[in-house]
Structure formats: C-alpha cells, structure tokens
Design a protein around this motif. Structure first.
Motif, mmCIF file in Angstrom:
data_model
loop_
_atom_site.group_PDB
_atom_site.id
_atom_site.type_symbol
_atom_site.label_atom_id
_atom_site.label_comp_id
_atom_site.label_asym_id
_atom_site.label_seq_id
_atom_site.Cartn_x
_atom_site.Cartn_y
_atom_site.Cartn_z
ATOM 1 N N ARG A 180 -44.663 -38.147 41.054
ATOM 2 C CA ARG A 180 -43.382 -37.949 40.371
ATOM 3 C C ARG A 180 -43.534 -38.213 38.872
ATOM 4 O O ARG A 180 -43.066 -37.442 38.047
ATOM 5 N N VAL B 240 -38.819 -33.192 42.923
ATOM 6 C CA VAL B 240 -39.878 -32.964 41.951
ATOM 7 C C VAL B 240 -39.991 -31.510 41.527
ATOM 8 O O VAL B 240 -40.323 -31.207 40.381
ATOM 9 N N ALA B 241 -39.697 -30.588 42.457
ATOM 10 C CA ALA B 241 -40.049 -29.191 42.210
ATOM 11 C C ALA B 241 -39.053 -28.485 41.307
ATOM 12 O O ALA B 241 -37.864 -28.766 41.323
ATOM 13 N N ALA C 259 -45.225 -35.387 37.287
ATOM 14 C CA ALA C 259 -44.351 -34.229 37.185
ATOM 15 C C ALA C 259 -43.421 -34.389 35.985
ATOM 16 O O ALA C 259 -43.156 -33.425 35.257
ATOM 17 N N MET D 275 -48.122 -27.782 38.740
ATOM 18 C CA MET D 275 -48.446 -28.456 39.990
ATOM 19 C C MET D 275 -48.017 -27.616 41.172
ATOM 20 O O MET D 275 -46.922 -27.085 41.207
ATOM 21 N N GLU E 20 -45.122 -25.392 35.437
ATOM 22 C CA GLU E 20 -44.152 -25.294 36.528
ATOM 23 C C GLU E 20 -44.577 -26.154 37.714
ATOM 24 O O GLU E 20 -45.760 -26.290 38.003
ATOM 25 N N LYS E 21 -43.599 -26.786 38.374
ATOM 26 C CA LYS E 21 -43.891 -27.582 39.568
ATOM 27 C C LYS E 21 -43.358 -26.823 40.774
ATOM 28 O O LYS E 21 -42.152 -26.633 40.897
#
Lengths: 214, 223, 280
Positions: free
Chosen positions: C217, C240-241, C220, C227, C55-56
């Motif tokens: 990026r 990114v998340a 990711a 992250m 998971e980001k």
C-alpha cells in the motif's frame, strides 16, 4: 592373530588409497561435465552426455577395466595397469556421479530459477550464484556414498595385476596358505577405511537436511 | 604388422564366438536370479532383526554395515577359500550365488527398512486400536502397503547385481566374463570377446533400466 | 447466464482505460492478442491489455482463470504461443531487425526485462544467502553497482520494509511475512518500472498478511511505479487499485474503477464470483 601379515598388506594400502583419490578427483570432473551436459540446451551435447552415462552405467567396472587393459592395446593404445584402472574407475563412477549432478540441479526448487530470471540474471550467473550452490549441498551425501563404492571397486584392480591390498592378500594367501587370517585382516582393513567414511556421510546428510529445511 | 596393431576387429571371429558367449549369458542370468532371490530373503531377515530388541538389532546392524563396507570381491574370496578350509565344500557357482545374496541382502535390508518406515504411523495406531494380532498387522496391513513402493528399488538392485556378476569370474564361475577371458587367452584376441561382453550387458541392462524407470514413474504417480 | 467465449469482450479493441491511445501517456505494458495454452487448456485467449505508467492494476478472478499466467508471460517465465507483448515501447519476445520482427535472443530479453520486477507467492528467497545478500546480489552482478552502493540501497530498502535489524539473518530464520518483505525489497532494489505481485499473501498465515499488504500500500501511494497485482484480497484490491480487472476463462471479462466493479458489476460471471468470495 597374524599381526605379522598386516605390514605386508599395508604396503598395498598406499596403492588402494592413491587409486581411490585419483579416480575420485577425475570422476568428479567428469561427473560435473557430463551432468551439466545432460542438461545442456544443445541437443548433440545432451545426446553425447546421455550416451556416455548409459554405456558406463550399463556395464560393470570389471568389464570396463578389462576392456581398457586387454582390448585397448589391440587398437594401438597401451595403458599401464594403473592408468587403465584409474580410467575405468573414474569413467564408471563419473557416470553415476553425472546422474547425481543432474538430479541435484533438477531438484533445486523451480522458484529459485524463476526468482533469478525476475532479477534479470544471465543464464551463467543464475547457474553459478543461485542454482549450483544449492545443488552442491544436495550432491554431498550421494557423492560420499559413491566414494565408498569407489573404494570398494578399487579391489578389482587386483585382477589386472595392480598390487593393491586385495592383490597383496591373494598373493600372500597363495604363498603362505594362512587363508583365514589374511582374508579377515583384508576385510577389517577395508571396513576400517570405509566405516568412518559412512559416518562422515551421515554427518553431512544431517547437516544438509538441516540446510534444506532452511 | 603395424596394421594388425592399430586396428583389429575380426567380424568373423566375433560371430564365431557369439553363440558361446550367449550360452554363458544364461549362467550369468541364472546367477543373478538365484542370487537376488537369496538377497530378498536375507534382506528381509536383516531388516526384521534390526527392528527387533537390541540383542538382535545391534549385531544385525553391524553385519549389514560390514557387508556394505567391504568389497564384494574380497567377500567372494573369503567364501571361496575359507568355506573349504572348514570342511564346507560347495561348487563355485553356489559359492558365488551365496556371496551375491549376502552382499546385496545387506543393501536390500535398507530398502525393506525404508519401505516399512514409509508406512504412515497412523496405520500402526489404527491397527492397534482395532486390536489385531501382531502377525496379522504385518501380513495384512503393513507389508501390503510397504511393498509396492519398494518394487522400483528392488528393480534397480536387480540390475546392479546383474552387472556385478562378472566378479564371479574371479572365483572361476564360467559365466559370461570368465568365458570371454578363456576365449581371449586361447586366441590371444581380447578385443572381440570383451567388447561383445560389454555389448551383451548393455543390451540387457539398458532396457531393464528403462523398465524400472517406468515402474518408478508409475509408483510416483500413484502416491 | 454468461457471455460465451466467442463473444467475449476481448474481441474488441483495447479497452478505453487511462492507458488508451486516446491522447494519454504511452502505455508501459501492452498485450496484443496474446495466446497461451497448456495442452488443451487455453489460459490466455487473445489477451488485449494495457497498463499506463504508474497505474496500479488489480487482477482478480477464480483460481485457474489464467491471471497468474499474465504476470508470468510478462516476466518471461512463460512464453506466449502467439501475439505481442510490449514493455516500455520495446517488444519483449521480438526484436526489430530492419523493419522485420524476429524472435528475441537472451540479450534482448534481458534488456527489456530490466523494466520488470516480480514478487512471488512462495517468496523464492535464495536460502544460501543472508538477507542483505539476497538484496544486493542482482544489483551488483546484473546492474553493475559497486558493493557499497548496493549495500546502501539494500539497507535503505530493508529499513523501509522494517527489517533493518535482519541484515545478517538467513531466510530460514525469518517468518513468512518477513520473508515476503525481504522479497519485496529484493525486487525494488532493481528499480523496475513495472512491479508484478503474484498472490503474495496466499502462502502466509492470516496474522502475517497485514504487514505485507501495508508495505505494498505504501509503495502504491508513492506512485511512480506501475503495479500489477494478482490477489484474492478483495478489500485490498479495492483500496489500492486504480483499475480492477476481472479475469475469467483466459480473458478479461470485465474491468473498470474499483468502486464500479465491486459495487455494480455488469458481467454475470463477475457478480457470481464476487458473491462467492465476499460471502464469507
């Protein structure tokens, strides 16, 4: 100009140089141990190292030297003048050196320790590969200055009958009475050894600060 | 006989010689205070000469290097033996104090120099732009800013000098160390006098060092 | 105007996000009622927080809110006052002896820490080592890789961050952006399961920010590594998340998918914060 006096004074130079180098080597070891000791996670170790540093920085080399030479025999330990001299000089300079070691280690930026934790290094590895190499560079200039202080302090051993150059000068003065020439030569000789050292320290200082900016 | 050699701390003897040593401590303190006052003046003179034109800067720089590179003990001998040879008759105490003042004056000149250098160049530029006189700039703008950060450094050198006063015993000043030597030679007992001398120095210099550390911390905070 | 500290959402059970206990995979990181204060300042008040493998998570919030402390506690740079931190199923600050939990020793810390890597705001490269050695040092001496293996791994990573031609440079000879890319390669060389990014572009000149964010990026997108990204770059966080956490006054004030947090924040504090940072 009294050039005839120089060979006699130079006979003491050997002792002055030997005293300086021997004491410097011993002091370096002591400084490392005591300096790291002051940063130990163990309280008793920190306390002992701190006590040593404060006692030897709190009194003068001369008092320490006289104590080792005159007082210690009454406790049953007799040191030869040379050993008493080296002991006092290296314990005294070692105490100042310990503070340099401690200060240098503490002034390595905190991020360096954090990065080495983040890379999961062991405490020993952190110290050996990351902190100490950087601290050593910071230690060099003050150690150089301390070496000059040590050289000057060796003159005190003349007071416990070690025939260094100062001792030679004083006895020569008493036997020949050629006061001016003898003492001027004495000063010139010390200066001739110490000044190149000063220049060396400055050179190291420049190199070290270039490294720090890096 | 053997017992006497292995351990001999005579408490009674120590107590008996203590008052004499404490009286000598006063001489030590006097030598430190007077020597330091002299060093403050000499240091400032050296520092100003070194900022001056080359004809004053170079010789002053050389003298400072020379004083710092040679042992205080030898410098004391020079003053003690040479001055009378040229007709200058001073008592041992005065000679010793001059020696301390010169030697540490050389060190203090570096403190002054660093302190003056630490004043931001913008202060000089601002003062110039306001067209103040040179003396006025020094007195009201530069020195008031340069002095406070020097105080801890002065404090440190004061303690260093205090600890080095035993060297005056080599030129017969009856300060603390010389008194201990005399007692030792008279009684053939060195343990008590030398140990007491060490303890007296420690008792005075350690608290002073703590005080200077606190001053240092305070100035560091105020920056 | 905003929720008071006592009624904070942290008092409820761990948030229902992908890493929850509701049938999803076992979380890689768990914070359970973690508290940390510096003097009177409560930086973490009973933090409950989970991260799923891969998971980001972007952590945003005002400065001084304690977001960096989350990362520092996880990296063992800051010891929590109470609560539990669990990484890859193992307690970080405690170890199991029989059926009791006792304070972890250095050995245990190192065992669990192996899963975590970190990139710092101020790079913290080792200035006395060349770039290549910065990256090989820990793999050789911590992971026990051979010199050749470590060198191959380091070269591969430095190529990836675009610094394959700087192997023999010293950190001082690099720009800020290059330093930070070396620092990323250095952390990646340890192959952590969780990577922490602590305001990694805050110390960079504006024109160098892009090159560093570009690499993060890419990482990711590759996917396998979880992250945790503390950042002030809102656009980047949004891109990114998988999940954005708004952290405020020592607690999670609001969290959710980036679209929701950035388009329709619920908490007035979040609205206020986003208005302020997006205003310029």
């Amino acid at each position: 100009m009294g050039f005839d006096l120089v060979p006699i004074l130079l006979r003491g130079l050997d002792i002055t140089v030997r005293l300086t180098l021997t004491s410097a080597a011993v002091a370096l070891v002591i400084a490392m141990i005591a300096g790291l000791g002051r940063l130990s996670p163990l309280r008793p170790v920190r306390f002992l190292a701190g006590l040593y540093v404060e006692v030897f920085r709190g009194t003068s080399v001369l008092v320490q030297m006289f104590w080792f030479f005159f007082a210690l025999p009454l406790f049953g330990v007799t040191l030869s003048p040379f050993v008493a001299g080296v002991t006092a000089l290296s314990l005294n300079i070692g105490a100042y050196g310990a503070e340099i070691v401690r200060g240098s280690i503490l002034s390595v930026p905190k991020g360096q320790l954090e990065a080495s934790v983040a890379l999961n290094m062991t405490p020993a590895l952190r110290m050996r590969r990351v902190i100490l190499p950087q601290a050593l560079v910071l230690m060099m200039p003050p150690f150089g200055n301390l070496l000059i202080e040590l050289l000057k302090a060796t003159a005190l051993v003349s007071l416990i009958t070690i025939p260094d150059i100062t001792f030679r000068g004083v006895t020569l003065q008493q036997t020949t009475g050629r006061t001016t020439e003898i003492f001027l030569w004495l000063l010139v000789l010390y200066f001739a050894i110490a000044y190149p050292m000063t220049l060396g320290v400055r050179w190291i200082e420049r190199r070290a600060s270039a490294f720090r900016k890096a | 006989m053997f017992d006497f050699i292995t351990f001999s701390w005579d408490g009674e003897f120590a107590l008996r010689i203590l008052p004499q040593l404490l009286r000598a401590t006063l001489i030590t303190i006097q030598a430190t205070v007077v020597g330091f006052a002299l060093a403050m003046v000499i240091g400032l003179v050296f520092a100003l000469l070194r900022r001056g034109p080359r004809v004053t800067a170079w010789p002053a720089g050389f003298v400072v290097e020379f004083l710092r590179s040679t042992p205080l003990l030898v410098q004391l001998y020079v003053l003690f033996f040479l001055l009378p040879a040229y007709g200058v008759r001073l008592d041992a105490f005065t000679t010793g104090v001059i020696g301390l003042g010169l030697h540490y004056g050389a060190y203090l000149s570096e403190v002054y120099r660093a302190g003056i250098a630490s004043v931001d160049t913008g202060q000089w530029e601002a003062a110039t732009s306001l067209n103040f006189g040179r003396l006025h700039v020094w007195r009201t703008i530069i020195l008031p800013q340069a002095m406070p950060p020097m105080v801890p450094a002065f404090g440190n050198y004061f303690i260093v000098m205090f600890k080095e006063t035993p060297l005056l015993s080599a030129i017969t000043v009856t300060e603390l160390m010389q008194t201990a030597k005399i007692i030792g030679a008279r009684s053939f007992n060195y343990v008590e006098p030398y140990t007491l001398v060490g303890l007296i120095f420690l008792a005075l210099s350690y608290p002073s060092a703590l005080l200077v550390n606190r001053l240092e911390a305070r100035f560091a905070r105020n920056r | 105007m905003h929720a008071t500290a006592d009624t904070a959402p942290t008092s409820r059970a761990p948030a229902p996000h992908p890493a929850g206990t509701d049938g999803g995979p076992q979380p890689i990181v768990v914070f359970r009622t973690v508290k940390k204060s510096f003097g009177d300042v409560h930086v973490l008040r009973e933090l409950n927080f989970e991260v799923a493998p891969a998971e980001k998570v972007a952590i945003i919030g005002p400065s001084g809110s304690g977001k960096t402390t989350i990362l520092r506690v996880l990296m063992t740079l800051e010891r929590p006052d109470s609560g539990e931190v669990i990484v890859a199923g193992e307690h970080l600050y405690h170890k199991r002896v029989g059926d009791r939990l006792v304070k972890a020793d250095e050995r245990h810390l190192r065992m669990v820490r192996q899963n975590i890597g970190m990139v710092f705001q101020h790079f913290n490269l080792f200035p006395h080592m060349k770039v290549i050695r910065n990256v090989t040092e820990a793999p050789i001496h911590v992971l026990g890789l051979s010199k050749d293996e470590a060198n191959d791994r380091a070269k591969g990573l430095l190529d990836m961050v675009g610094l394959g031609d700087k192997l023999d440079a010293y950190p001082a000879q690099l720009s800020g952006g290059q330093k930070q890319r070396v620092a990323i390669a250095r952390a990646l060389a340890m192959r952590p399961k969780v990577m922490l990014f602590d305001e990694v572009t805050s110390a960079l000149d504006p024109e160098l920010v892009g090159e560093v964010l570009g690499i993060i990026r890419t990482l990711a997108d590759e996917g396998e590594m979880a992250m945790l990204i503390v950042t002030h770059e809102m656009g980047f966080a949004r891109d990114v998340a998988d999940r954005v956490v708004f952290f405020d006054r020592g607690q999670v004030a609001e969290e959710g998918p980036p679209e929701r947090i950035f388009s329709e924040p619920q908490n007035p504090r979040t609205q206020e914060f986003l208005r302020a940072v997006l205003a310029h």
